[in-house]
Structures are given as structure tokens and as C-alpha cells.
Design a protein around this motif. Structure first.
Motif, PDB file in Angstrom:
ATOM      1  N   SER A   1      80.651  68.241  58.949  1.00  0.00           N
ATOM      2  CA  SER A   1      81.360  67.218  58.330  1.00  0.00           C
ATOM      3  C   SER A   1      80.934  66.442  57.070  1.00  0.00           C
ATOM      4  N   GLU A   2      79.647  66.867  56.842  1.00  0.00           N
ATOM      5  CA  GLU A   2      78.916  66.007  55.860  1.00  0.00           C
ATOM      6  C   GLU A   2      78.611  67.063  54.901  1.00  0.00           C
ATOM      7  N   ARG A   3      78.604  68.404  55.024  1.00  0.00           N
ATOM      8  CA  ARG A   3      78.408  69.314  53.885  1.00  0.00           C
ATOM      9  C   ARG A   3      78.897  70.747  54.427  1.00  0.00           C
ATOM     10  N   PRO A   4      79.229  71.600  53.514  1.00  0.00           N
ATOM     11  CA  PRO A   4      79.691  72.943  53.864  1.00  0.00           C
ATOM     12  C   PRO A   4      78.129  73.743  54.172  1.00  0.00           C
ATOM     13  N   TYR A   5      78.357  75.026  55.236  1.00  0.00           N
ATOM     14  CA  TYR A   5      77.336  75.674  55.203  1.00  0.00           C
ATOM     15  C   TYR A   5      77.471  77.058  55.111  1.00  0.00           C
ATOM     16  N   ASP A   6      76.473  77.812  54.436  1.00  0.00           N
ATOM     17  CA  ASP A   6      76.869  79.234  54.288  1.00  0.00           C
ATOM     18  C   ASP A   6      76.633  79.936  55.394  1.00  0.00           C
ATOM     19  N   HIS A   7      75.701  79.711  56.313  1.00  0.00           N
ATOM     20  CA  HIS A   7      75.470  80.296  57.712  1.00  0.00           C
ATOM     21  C   HIS A   7      75.045  79.113  58.580  1.00  0.00           C
TER      22      HIS A   7
END
Length: 229
Positions: free
Chosen positions: A76-82
Motif C-alpha cells: 500500500s506504500e509503494r509498488p514492488y518489482d518483485h
């Protein structure tokens, strides 16, 4: 790059990730590594995060709720690549995977324990499962430290000589050639004359030949050959 590590034992990372190249990368703010204790997200009064496996059997299983709660919070705080799970039955870590991960902006790494995590975590959250070898460790922390070290050193600005990583073993499916430094002779053992010749083209050719020769002898599988070929 930001790396979030989900673990039951955050202190296990203090030694390996607080020295050498990784310390330099963190000090220069090239990489930002955060450790999250999964127990902090347990709803049990004793901060328990494991339970007996359904269907019986030996060992314990890490529960879904505290892990899912933590992952959802971070997502919810940031997108993740993996979102990576360190597990013995994952994809064997290889340099090509390390190269790809080094280009990421945000990575999340989950360290398993006991018999592993509730499989629903793997089904619904994990995007990449990685193993550092066909053996079992007490937990995923040491494996995660290996992965972090291998990835971070490839990020631009981490190594003093950025071209150094390009000549490491496995970058071209080859082992590195032999390396030497001063003195040119020690105890009667001499450095190969070609390396002292000053003829760079011949030196590069020698190194390439040595790399192929060592790979064929020690790791023929990297060249697509069987050990008996």
C-alpha cells in the motif's frame, strides 16, 4: 533501490549487510534496506507466527495472517518489482537472474522458517521464488543476504570500478580466467609472461582462452556440455 526484508530474525543481517560493499552502498544511499519483524504483525498475545500443518506431519508452518498483513501494508506504500520468497525448492539463483533484479526499483524478500510458509502466500503474493542451492538452511535469512549482496554490487555507483562486475564469473556463462598481481615471481613461481608483455590484444585473447579452458574443465554444464564430453 529499496529492499524490504520480511524476517523472524532481523539481527541476523547486521553482520553481512553492515560491512564491505553493502555498507558502502547503504552509506552512499544507493540502496535502502529495511528489515521487518514478522512477529510484530502477529495477532497472538505471545507473538506466535507458526502452527501445526493441516493433515498432520512433522514440523510447523508459518501462518498466513501476519505475513499477508505485512505484505499488504508494504504494497500500500509503494509498488514492488518483485516479491521474492527464499526457498530450497525455488529457482536456482544464477547470474542472469541477479542481473535482472539489479535493475529493479523496489524489491521485497520473504525469509521462510520451519517447514515453510502457508502455501497461499506463495500462490497469491510471491512473484519470484529463489534458492541458493540444493540444500536446506535453518531459515531464509542467510540466503536472502547472499541474494542482496549479489544484486546490490551490480547497481551503478556501488563498485569503484563498475567494469569489474562485467568480468566476473558467469557473466558470459564462463568462469573467470586466472588473475595475478605483484610480485611477478614468488618462491620460483612466475606470473605467465603474456600478462607482463604489455600487448593488450594478446592478453585479452589469453584471458578468453583461459576462461573457456577453465569452464570446460570445471563447469562444462555452463557450455552446454556433459561432464563426460
Amino acid at each position: 533501490m529499496r529492499i524490504d526484508v520480511l524476517t523472524l530474525f532481523p539481527d541476523m543481517f547486521q553482520g553481512p549487510l553492515s560491512e564491505s560493499i553493502i555498507k558502502r552502498a547503504r552509506d552512499k544511499q544507493i540502496v535502502d534496506i529495511h528489515f521487518h519483524n514478522i512477529r510484530d504483525y502477529s495477532t497472538d498475545k505471545h507473538n506466535r507466527v507458526d502452527d501445526y500443518p493441516f493433515g498432520g506431519g512433522a514440523g510447523m508452518v508459518m501462518q498466513i495472517e501476519p505475513i499477508a498483513t505485512l505484505i499488504d501494508k508494504l504494497k500500500s506504500e509503494r509498488p514492488y518489482d518483485h516479491i521474492i520468497y527464499m526457498t530450497p525448492d525455488g529457482e536456482r539463483l544464477a547470474q542472469r537472474r541477479v542481473n535482472t533484479l539489479s535493475l529493479a526499483g523496489n524489491l521485497m524478500i520473504l525469509c521462510g522458517h520451519y517447514k515453510g510458509v502457508d502455501h497461499r502466500i506463495r500462490e497469491h503474493y510471491i512473484t519470484c521464488e529463489i534458492s541458493i542451492g540444493d540444500y536446506v538452511l535453518t531459515g531464509g535469512e542467510l540466503a536472502a543476504a547472499v541474494l542482496i549482496d549479489s544484486v546490490v554490487r551490480l547497481i551503478p555507483g556501488v563498485l569503484s570500478d563498475e567494469t569489474s562486475a562485467l568480468t566476473d564469473s558467469f557473466q558470459d556463462n564462463l568462469l573467470s580466467p586466472p588473475v595475478y598481481t605483484r610480485p611477478a615471481e614468488y618462491n620460483g613461481w612466475r606470473v605467465p609472461d603474456i600478462l607482463l608483455s604489455g600487448h593488450q590484444a594478446n592478453i585479452d585473447k589469453w584471458r578468453e582462452e583461459q576462461a573457456h579452458e577453465r569452464t570446460l574443465k570445471l563447469r562444462p554444464d555452463l557450455l552446454g556440455k556433459s561432464e563426460r564430453s
